[in-house]
Design a protein around this motif. Structure first.
Motif, PDB file in Angstrom:
ATOM      1  N   GLU A 145       0.810  -1.216   0.000  1.00 13.44           N
ATOM      2  CA  GLU A 145       0.000   0.000   0.000  1.00 13.44           C
ATOM      3  C   GLU A 145       0.847   1.271   0.000  1.00 13.44           C
ATOM      4  O   GLU A 145       0.390   2.318  -0.463  1.00 13.44           O
ATOM      5  CB  GLU A 145      -0.927   0.005   1.221  1.00 13.44           C
ATOM      6  CG  GLU A 145      -1.883  -1.164   1.280  1.00 13.44           C
ATOM      7  CD  GLU A 145      -2.737  -1.116   2.535  1.00 13.44           C
ATOM      8  OE1 GLU A 145      -3.023   0.005   3.014  1.00 13.44           O
ATOM      9  OE2 GLU A 145      -3.115  -2.176   3.043  1.00 13.44           O
ATOM     10  N   GLY A 146       2.059   1.196   0.517  1.00  8.70           N
ATOM     11  CA  GLY A 146       2.890   2.399   0.604  1.00  8.70           C
ATOM     12  C   GLY A 146       4.103   2.399  -0.284  1.00  8.70           C
ATOM     13  O   GLY A 146       4.911   3.345  -0.233  1.00  8.70           O
ATOM     14  N   SER A 147       4.275   1.389  -1.132  1.00 10.34           N
ATOM     15  CA  SER A 147       5.475   1.316  -1.977  1.00 10.34           C
ATOM     16  C   SER A 147       5.539   2.451  -2.994  1.00 10.34           C
ATOM     17  O   SER A 147       6.630   2.960  -3.307  1.00 10.34           O
ATOM     18  CB  SER A 147       5.525  -0.041  -2.690  1.00 10.34           C
ATOM     19  OG  SER A 147       4.369  -0.228  -3.490  1.00 10.34           O
ATOM     20  N   ALA A 148       4.392   2.869  -3.534  1.00  9.45           N
ATOM     21  CA  ALA A 148       4.399   3.967  -4.514  1.00  9.45           C
ATOM     22  C   ALA A 148       4.833   5.277  -3.858  1.00  9.45           C
ATOM     23  O   ALA A 148       5.615   6.051  -4.440  1.00  9.45           O
ATOM     24  CB  ALA A 148       3.007   4.110  -5.133  1.00  9.45           C
ATOM     25  N   GLU A 149       4.352   5.553  -2.643  1.00  5.73           N
ATOM     26  CA  GLU A 149       4.781   6.759  -1.934  1.00  5.73           C
ATOM     27  C   GLU A 149       6.265   6.709  -1.613  1.00  5.73           C
ATOM     28  O   GLU A 149       6.972   7.726  -1.721  1.00  5.73           O
ATOM     29  CB  GLU A 149       3.976   6.904  -0.637  1.00  5.73           C
ATOM     30  CG  GLU A 149       2.479   7.074  -0.848  1.00  5.73           C
ATOM     31  CD  GLU A 149       1.744   7.147   0.477  1.00  5.73           C
ATOM     32  OE1 GLU A 149       2.391   7.534   1.479  1.00  5.73           O
ATOM     33  OE2 GLU A 149       0.555   6.817   0.523  1.00  5.73           O
ATOM     34  N   LEU A 150       6.741   5.526  -1.235  1.00  7.66           N
ATOM     35  CA  LEU A 150       8.169   5.385  -0.950  1.00  7.66           C
ATOM     36  C   LEU A 150       9.010   5.640  -2.193  1.00  7.66           C
ATOM     37  O   LEU A 150      10.071   6.282  -2.114  1.00  7.66           O
ATOM     38  CB  LEU A 150       8.452   3.988  -0.401  1.00  7.66           C
ATOM     39  CG  LEU A 150       9.929   3.672  -0.141  1.00  7.66           C
ATOM     40  CD1 LEU A 150      10.491   4.593   0.936  1.00  7.66           C
ATOM     41  CD2 LEU A 150      10.106   2.207   0.246  1.00  7.66           C
ATOM     42  N   ALA A 151       8.566   5.159  -3.342  1.00  6.06           N
ATOM     43  CA  ALA A 151       9.316   5.367  -4.587  1.00  6.06           C
ATOM     44  C   ALA A 151       9.427   6.857  -4.906  1.00  6.06           C
ATOM     45  O   ALA A 151      10.489   7.332  -5.332  1.00  6.06           O
ATOM     46  CB  ALA A 151       8.655   4.610  -5.735  1.00  6.06           C
ATOM     47  N   GLN A 152       8.349   7.614  -4.709  1.00  5.63           N
ATOM     48  CA  GLN A 152       8.394   9.054  -4.948  1.00  5.63           C
ATOM     49  C   GLN A 152       9.355   9.739  -3.976  1.00  5.63           C
ATOM     50  O   GLN A 152      10.118  10.627  -4.361  1.00  5.63           O
ATOM     51  CB  GLN A 152       6.997   9.643  -4.815  1.00  5.63           C
ATOM     52  CG  GLN A 152       6.012   9.156  -5.863  1.00  5.63           C
ATOM     53  CD  GLN A 152       4.623   9.718  -5.634  1.00  5.63           C
ATOM     54  OE1 GLN A 152       4.391  10.534  -4.754  1.00  5.63           O
ATOM     55  NE2 GLN A 152       3.666   9.246  -6.427  1.00  5.63           N
ATOM     56  N   TRP A 153       9.303   9.333  -2.705  1.00  5.23           N
ATOM     57  CA  TRP A 153      10.200   9.928  -1.722  1.00  5.23           C
ATOM     58  C   TRP A 153      11.661   9.621  -2.041  1.00  5.23           C
ATOM     59  O   TRP A 153      12.525  10.496  -1.958  1.00  5.23           O
ATOM     60  CB  TRP A 153       9.841   9.409  -0.336  1.00  5.23           C
ATOM     61  CG  TRP A 153      10.716   9.961   0.745  1.00  5.23           C
ATOM     62  CD1 TRP A 153      10.579  11.143   1.400  1.00  5.23           C
ATOM     63  CD2 TRP A 153      11.892   9.336   1.284  1.00  5.23           C
ATOM     64  NE1 TRP A 153      11.588  11.303   2.312  1.00  5.23           N
ATOM     65  CE2 TRP A 153      12.403  10.206   2.269  1.00  5.23           C
ATOM     66  CE3 TRP A 153      12.552   8.136   1.035  1.00  5.23           C
ATOM     67  CZ2 TRP A 153      13.548   9.910   2.998  1.00  5.23           C
ATOM     68  CZ3 TRP A 153      13.698   7.840   1.759  1.00  5.23           C
ATOM     69  CH2 TRP A 153      14.189   8.716   2.727  1.00  5.23           C
ATOM     70  N   LEU A 154      11.939   8.376  -2.407  1.00  6.10           N
ATOM     71  CA  LEU A 154      13.309   7.997  -2.759  1.00  6.10           C
ATOM     72  C   LEU A 154      13.803   8.760  -3.977  1.00  6.10           C
ATOM     73  O   LEU A 154      14.963   9.194  -4.028  1.00  6.10           O
ATOM     74  CB  LEU A 154      13.382   6.489  -3.028  1.00  6.10           C
ATOM     75  CG  LEU A 154      13.307   5.561  -1.815  1.00  6.10           C
ATOM     76  CD1 LEU A 154      13.191   4.111  -2.275  1.00  6.10           C
ATOM     77  CD2 LEU A 154      14.521   5.749  -0.921  1.00  6.10           C
TER      78      LEU A 154
END
Length: 420
Positions: A145-154
């Motif tokens: 559920e949070g992998s897409a947000e993590l990718a943007q942050w990274l």
């Protein structure tokens, strides 16, 4: 959406907070064996501050175990919850925790005998049921559920800071834990971090290299050609600032400015990338020799490094030339003028001193020396003195400095005529 600023969140505090990696490692090898083994488990007992931050139970936590029967179930449930807060993931064996954690949690629950938690593992499905309940009631989400947000942050963090894969890896752990997103498997998180970093680095190089034409690229690559006579490349020669504080050194500095400007990079807009990343590439290009830069791959990475180094050298060479020019003007031209003025003063001083001495002697004889000659008529005396004072006044008007100097050399007299 949370995490928009890559500079102020995602900081890791906990068992992995001090880990970091070295720049330049491969994506598959950016963690050591010790770091790999430490992922998602206790490597040391928590500190006092960490116990206060992650293991203190509030009223909401106590409400979660209000319907649990038995000290073993209540203690095991809380160990899983606090471990999830601290590590970001559940343990395969929820009872493998440091003794200080077991004693602290059991004391807060009022359990006298912490060893009763051994009964928690008698029923296998209990831990899975509690994990599912913790995710639902405590607000934790799965990694999917949070992998897409993590990718943007990274991506933003890598674009702006250029951190290593290991730094991004531990920053991602802190970011996930702060947002109550459960950590994935080790291989999945490493793959996501290295893939996002590689994409951001490729985009950075493409933004820089995409603005230069073929002639500019040829100029940059020729900077790495080594002169067989000096055994140095053109880039290494341009990086060396002139050391001669003379006009010859100034000419060399200006020639250096012209050679750097030969790339004609005025149309390249380097502001499309963060200045921090540009400085890092320029620093890399200024420190490495021609052989290391020629071996750099991919090809865009080599050109981006050379482009950043030349952009830095344009400003640096101009500053060096201006600094040397200011030094030469101050130390050479002005000092030469001062020396010439001093020499002229010294040349004129003996004659000025000789004439002033004669005038001072004459004034002293006329004004202060007692009269020893033959008395003449009062009209003759007054006329002579009047004419003398007139000449002295005209002299003082014409040469005031000399007249003042004469007065300083002339001794004063008392009423009786004796010098004081």
């Amino acid at each position: 959406m949370a995490g928009n600023d890559p500079a102020d969140d995602g900081e890791l505090s906990g068992p992995l907070a001090d880990e970091s990696g070295e720049p330049g490692e491969d994506a598959e090898e950016f963690l050591s064996d010790e770091q790999l083994a430490a992922y998602g488990c206790y490597t040391r007992p928590p500190t006092v501050d960490e116990l206060d931050q992650f293991f203190v139970l509030d009223d909401e936590d106590r409400n979660l175990i209000a319907d649990k029967r038995g000290d073993a179930n209540r203690l095991g449930f809380m160990l899983q919850l606090t471990t999830l807060r601290y590590l970001g993931k559940f343990l395969d064996d929820p009872l493998v925790v440091p003794a200080v954690v077991l004693d602290d949690v059991s004391a807060q629950l009022g359990i006298v005998d912490p060893s009763c938690v051994k009964a928690y593992s008698q029923r296998v499905n209990t831990k899975w049921e509690h994990q599912r309940e913790i995710r639902q009631r405590a607000g934790w989400r799965g990694y999917a559920e949070g992998s897409a947000e993590l990718a943007q942050w990274l991506d933003r963090r890598c674009w702006n800071t250029g951190e290593t894969s290991a730094q991004l890896f531990y920053g991602a752990i802190g970011w996930l834990r702060q947002r109550q997103i459960e950590l994935p498997g080790l291989a999945r998180l490493m793959q996501d971090v290295s893939g996002t970093r590689s994409a951001a680095e490729a985009r950075l190089r493409h933004e820089l290299v995409g603005q230069i034409n073929g002639r500019q690229a040829t100029f940059l690559l020729r900077l790495l050609d080594v002169d067989p006579k000096t055994n140095k490349s053109a880039l290494e020669i341009l990086r060396r600032r002139p050391v001669e504080q003379t006009v010859t050194g100034l000419i060399k500095a200006l020639r250096r400015v012209g050679e750097v400007a030969g790339a004609d990079l005025g149309g390249v807009d380097v502001t499309v990338v963060p200045q921090r990343r540009l400085r890092e590439l320029a620093r890399d290009g200024m420190m490495r020799n021609a052989t290391a830069l020629r071996r750099r791959r991919p090809y865009e990475y080599q050109l981006a490094t050379l482009l950043s180094a030349i952009v830095y050298l344009e400003a640096k060479a101009t500053d060096d030339a201006l600094e040397l020019f200011d030094l030469i003007v101050t130390s050479e031209l002005l000092a030469r003028a001062q020396r010439a003025s001093k020499t002229e003063k010294l040349r004129r001083y003996p004659r000025l001193s000789r004439d002033a001495g004669k005038l001072a002697a004459a004034v002293e004889v006329f004004c202060w020396r007692p009269w020893t000659g033959v008395r003449t008529s009062r009209s003759t005396w007054c006329g002579t003195r009047s004419r003398t004072w007139c000449r002295a006044r005209n002299f003082a008007r014409r040469w005031p400095t000399l007249a003042a100097w004469c007065c300083r050399r002339t001794p004063t007299r008392t009423a009786s005529g004796a010098p004081r």
